[in-house]
Design a protein around this motif. Sequence first.
Motif, PDB file in Angstrom:
ATOM      1  N   LEU A 216      44.583 -35.182  31.120  1.00 23.04           N
ATOM      2  CA  LEU A 216      43.736 -36.284  31.567  1.00 23.04           C
ATOM      3  C   LEU A 216      43.986 -37.465  30.632  1.00 23.04           C
ATOM      4  O   LEU A 216      43.314 -37.628  29.616  1.00 23.04           O
ATOM      5  N   PRO A 217      44.994 -38.291  30.958  1.00 25.03           N
ATOM      6  CA  PRO A 217      45.242 -39.471  30.119  1.00 25.03           C
ATOM      7  C   PRO A 217      44.058 -40.421  30.176  1.00 25.03           C
ATOM      8  O   PRO A 217      43.399 -40.554  31.217  1.00 25.03           O
ATOM      9  N   THR A 218      43.779 -41.068  29.064  1.00 20.34           N
ATOM     10  CA  THR A 218      42.637 -41.977  29.007  1.00 20.34           C
ATOM     11  C   THR A 218      43.038 -43.312  28.399  1.00 20.34           C
ATOM     12  O   THR A 218      44.035 -43.414  27.678  1.00 20.34           O
ATOM     13  N   ALA A 219      42.241 -44.315  28.707  1.00 22.74           N
ATOM     14  CA  ALA A 219      42.382 -45.642  28.106  1.00 22.74           C
ATOM     15  C   ALA A 219      41.007 -46.075  27.605  1.00 22.74           C
ATOM     16  O   ALA A 219      40.545 -47.185  27.877  1.00 22.74           O
ATOM     17  N   ASN A 220      40.332 -45.163  26.906  1.00 21.16           N
ATOM     18  CA  ASN A 220      38.971 -45.419  26.443  1.00 21.16           C
ATOM     19  C   ASN A 220      38.908 -46.692  25.602  1.00 21.16           C
ATOM     20  O   ASN A 220      39.838 -47.004  24.855  1.00 21.16           O
ATOM     21  N   ARG A 221      37.804 -47.386  25.723  1.00 17.14           N
ATOM     22  CA  ARG A 221      37.674 -48.674  25.046  1.00 17.14           C
ATOM     23  C   ARG A 221      36.258 -48.836  24.507  1.00 17.14           C
ATOM     24  O   ARG A 221      35.284 -48.552  25.206  1.00 17.14           O
ATOM     25  N   GLU A 293      17.649 -57.918  18.216  1.00 17.02           N
ATOM     26  CA  GLU A 293      16.728 -56.797  18.004  1.00 17.02           C
ATOM     27  C   GLU A 293      17.479 -55.478  17.832  1.00 17.02           C
ATOM     28  O   GLU A 293      17.085 -54.618  17.061  1.00 17.02           O
ATOM     29  N   ARG A 294      18.588 -55.342  18.571  1.00 15.10           N
ATOM     30  CA  ARG A 294      19.333 -54.079  18.523  1.00 15.10           C
ATOM     31  C   ARG A 294      20.780 -54.330  18.939  1.00 15.10           C
ATOM     32  O   ARG A 294      21.055 -55.165  19.800  1.00 15.10           O
ATOM     33  N   THR A 295      21.707 -53.627  18.318  1.00 20.11           N
ATOM     34  CA  THR A 295      23.105 -53.664  18.742  1.00 20.11           C
ATOM     35  C   THR A 295      23.579 -52.236  18.998  1.00 20.11           C
ATOM     36  O   THR A 295      23.112 -51.285  18.367  1.00 20.11           O
ATOM     37  N   THR A 296      24.496 -52.113  19.940  1.00 21.18           N
ATOM     38  CA  THR A 296      25.030 -50.804  20.306  1.00 21.18           C
ATOM     39  C   THR A 296      26.535 -50.905  20.454  1.00 21.18           C
ATOM     40  O   THR A 296      27.033 -51.802  21.143  1.00 21.18           O
ATOM     41  N   ILE A 297      27.251 -50.017  19.800  1.00 20.79           N
ATOM     42  CA  ILE A 297      28.695 -49.893  20.001  1.00 20.79           C
ATOM     43  C   ILE A 297      28.945 -48.523  20.608  1.00 20.79           C
ATOM     44  O   ILE A 297      28.532 -47.501  20.056  1.00 20.79           O
ATOM     45  N   ALA A 298      29.580 -48.501  21.758  1.00 19.42           N
ATOM     46  CA  ALA A 298      29.847 -47.238  22.447  1.00 19.42           C
ATOM     47  C   ALA A 298      31.260 -47.261  23.011  1.00 19.42           C
ATOM     48  O   ALA A 298      31.790 -48.325  23.347  1.00 19.42           O
ATOM     49  N   THR A 299      31.851 -46.086  23.115  1.00 20.33           N
ATOM     50  CA  THR A 299      33.188 -45.961  23.685  1.00 20.33           C
ATOM     51  C   THR A 299      33.078 -45.609  25.157  1.00 20.33           C
ATOM     52  O   THR A 299      32.447 -44.611  25.523  1.00 20.33           O
ATOM     53  N   ARG A 300      33.678 -46.434  25.990  1.00 24.69           N
ATOM     54  CA  ARG A 300      33.604 -46.229  27.436  1.00 24.69           C
ATOM     55  C   ARG A 300      34.700 -45.274  27.892  1.00 24.69           C
ATOM     56  O   ARG A 300      35.865 -45.457  27.529  1.00 24.69           O
ATOM     57  N   PRO A 301      34.348 -44.272  28.685  1.00 21.71           N
ATOM     58  CA  PRO A 301      35.357 -43.321  29.162  1.00 21.71           C
ATOM     59  C   PRO A 301      36.139 -43.907  30.333  1.00 21.71           C
ATOM     60  O   PRO A 301      35.579 -44.148  31.402  1.00 21.71           O
ATOM     61  N   ILE A 302      37.425 -44.140  30.137  1.00 24.05           N
ATOM     62  CA  ILE A 302      38.243 -44.777  31.169  1.00 24.05           C
ATOM     63  C   ILE A 302      39.485 -43.926  31.417  1.00 24.05           C
ATOM     64  O   ILE A 302      40.339 -43.797  30.537  1.00 24.05           O
ATOM     65  N   PRO A 303      39.614 -43.308  32.583  1.00 26.01           N
ATOM     66  CA  PRO A 303      40.851 -42.593  32.904  1.00 26.01           C
ATOM     67  C   PRO A 303      42.062 -43.517  32.780  1.00 26.01           C
ATOM     68  O   PRO A 303      41.945 -44.743  32.910  1.00 26.01           O
ATOM     69  N   GLY A 304      43.218 -42.926  32.535  1.00 28.08           N
ATOM     70  CA  GLY A 304      44.406 -43.693  32.185  1.00 28.08           C
ATOM     71  C   GLY A 304      44.803 -44.761  33.175  1.00 28.08           C
ATOM     72  O   GLY A 304      45.336 -45.803  32.781  1.00 28.08           O
ATOM     73  N   ASP A 305      44.570 -44.546  34.467  1.00 27.03           N
ATOM     74  CA  ASP A 305      44.938 -45.554  35.465  1.00 27.03           C
ATOM     75  C   ASP A 305      43.776 -46.476  35.820  1.00 27.03           C
ATOM     76  O   ASP A 305      43.901 -47.326  36.700  1.00 27.03           O
ATOM     77  N   GLY A 306      42.650 -46.305  35.137  1.00 26.19           N
ATOM     78  CA  GLY A 306      41.507 -47.181  35.345  1.00 26.19           C
ATOM     79  C   GLY A 306      40.574 -46.768  36.461  1.00 26.19           C
ATOM     80  O   GLY A 306      39.490 -47.339  36.606  1.00 26.19           O
ATOM     81  N   PHE A 307      40.959 -45.774  37.260  1.00 23.64           N
ATOM     82  CA  PHE A 307      40.142 -45.357  38.398  1.00 23.64           C
ATOM     83  C   PHE A 307      39.372 -44.072  38.081  1.00 23.64           C
ATOM     84  O   PHE A 307      39.749 -43.316  37.188  1.00 23.64           O
ATOM     85  N   PRO A 308      38.300 -43.804  38.817  1.00 23.81           N
ATOM     86  CA  PRO A 308      37.473 -42.626  38.531  1.00 23.81           C
ATOM     87  C   PRO A 308      38.234 -41.315  38.730  1.00 23.81           C
ATOM     88  O   PRO A 308      39.242 -41.259  39.441  1.00 23.81           O
ATOM     89  N   HIS A 317      38.094 -22.548  38.968  1.00 28.88           N
ATOM     90  CA  HIS A 317      37.099 -22.427  40.027  1.00 28.88           C
ATOM     91  C   HIS A 317      35.689 -22.485  39.437  1.00 28.88           C
ATOM     92  O   HIS A 317      35.409 -21.897  38.394  1.00 28.88           O
ATOM     93  N   GLY A 318      34.842 -23.217  40.121  1.00 26.27           N
ATOM     94  CA  GLY A 318      33.469 -23.357  39.656  1.00 26.27           C
ATOM     95  C   GLY A 318      33.257 -24.515  38.706  1.00 26.27           C
ATOM     96  O   GLY A 318      32.131 -24.746  38.263  1.00 26.27           O
ATOM     97  N   ALA A 319      34.330 -25.264  38.390  1.00 27.70           N
ATOM     98  CA  ALA A 319      34.216 -26.398  37.466  1.00 27.70           C
ATOM     99  C   ALA A 319      34.541 -27.698  38.194  1.00 27.70           C
ATOM    100  O   ALA A 319      35.473 -27.758  39.008  1.00 27.70           O
ATOM    101  N   TYR A 320      33.785 -28.736  37.869  1.00 31.50           N
ATOM    102  CA  TYR A 320      33.951 -30.049  38.485  1.00 31.50           C
ATOM    103  C   TYR A 320      33.943 -31.110  37.394  1.00 31.50           C
ATOM    104  O   TYR A 320      33.450 -30.884  36.288  1.00 31.50           O
ATOM    105  N   ILE A 321      34.471 -32.281  37.752  1.00 28.99           N
ATOM    106  CA  ILE A 321      34.559 -33.376  36.791  1.00 28.99           C
ATOM    107  C   ILE A 321      34.030 -34.658  37.422  1.00 28.99           C
ATOM    108  O   ILE A 321      34.193 -34.894  38.625  1.00 28.99           O
ATOM    109  N   ALA A 322      33.394 -35.482  36.594  1.00 27.45           N
ATOM    110  CA  ALA A 322      32.965 -36.824  37.007  1.00 27.45           C
ATOM    111  C   ALA A 322      33.114 -37.730  35.791  1.00 27.45           C
ATOM    112  O   ALA A 322      32.250 -37.755  34.913  1.00 27.45           O
ATOM    113  N   MET A 323      34.239 -38.445  35.732  1.00 30.48           N
ATOM    114  CA  MET A 323      34.526 -39.332  34.599  1.00 30.48           C
ATOM    115  C   MET A 323      34.982 -40.677  35.134  1.00 30.48           C
ATOM    116  O   MET A 323      35.862 -40.738  35.998  1.00 30.48           O
ATOM    117  N   MET A 324      34.397 -41.750  34.608  1.00 27.03           N
ATOM    118  CA  MET A 324      34.721 -43.062  35.169  1.00 27.03           C
ATOM    119  C   MET A 324      34.123 -44.187  34.341  1.00 27.03           C
ATOM    120  O   MET A 324      33.234 -43.994  33.522  1.00 27.03           O
TER     121      MET A 324
END
Length: 361
Positions: A216-221, A293-308, A317-324
């Motif tokens: 699962l290649p990623t381009a997390n940012r 008041e508050r700042t947040t730095i978080a890493t966004r999960p981005i699949p390698g081609d940018g699509f979900p 079997h029995g396993a599913y994924i939802a990453m986007m």
Amino acid sequence: MPCMTTKTAIVVGAGIIGACLAYRLARAGLHVTIVDAGQAHNGASGGSWAWLNAVSAGDKSYFDLRQASLAAYHDLEKELSGRLKIDWTGALIWDPGLYSPKVVNAPQKNWGGNVKTVTADEIRALEPLLTSPPDGALFSADDGLVDGAYATRTLIEAAQSIGARCAFGRRVKSMIHENDRITGVQTDFGALYADVTVLAAGTGISDLLAEHAIPLPTANRAGLLITTAPVTKRMTRALWSDTVHVKQLSDDRLVIGENDHAPGALDNPEATITQMIETTQKLLPALGMLSVERTTIATRPIPGDGFPVIGAIPSLHGAYIAMMHSGFTLAAITAKLLSQEILNNEESPLLAPYRLSRFAQ
């Protein structure tokens, strides 16, 4: 026909995707456990501007998926009697990545989106606090804005009210693999078992798949968000300018993000925060001096081609994924369609372009 053997489910991840999925699966009658190393809205969802839109899709099938999610959010709001508190007043956009004055009609308009180009005078009418508006912009009238933390908590509470349980503070170390089937997860507090396991843990998904040699290649940012103290005047629209994006919550606080962080900008976040605040004050001078008041730095999960990546995990079997990314925009339709696939063993054509198997080709 529903798959009657599916009675229990584990959802790994308590961000907006996991919260929506847990609610949908629990509402369908499954016994659901939400597992997360932290608390609700602890990861990428905590660093999201939470803009519900289709206008940022540059691909027709992706646009259709995002439009379907906006419709699914309206349905979800009705089910929850308006408790998500989504603000459907739309957004003004003049970021050059999304808007060009040389393009009279945005592609999204030609695809059926409620998007139009507007002049400086029209921009002033749509957002009176913009004293020096750009010469032109897009107005995406159907966009929604939501308080991400509140919406995620609300969905988890709704899931709990119909039987879901939360196992927070438990890090998932691996999936339990028995006879070519995933039967649960191993946490640092022991094993949890279920008929179905859904990975909705954002950037943590890659490590869980790597153990099974599934690519699962990623381009997390990484991204930075600022929440200000309440201001005394109300914005009427969300703004996605050429530098920052700004929205206002129902409690009068602003949420500010920077469109594109320069390389190394987050190595010195204090300077970046100062620049973002100064830019916003210049953009909206009527709001006066802004207090962080508050700042947040978080890493966004981005699949390698940018699509979900959504659906069953091949060979497990029995396993599913939802990453986007964008998780907030897509959460409602992802939960609706993926829960149907889990329950009925029938794949949705709308999700066909977004299967994990595309990375194995």
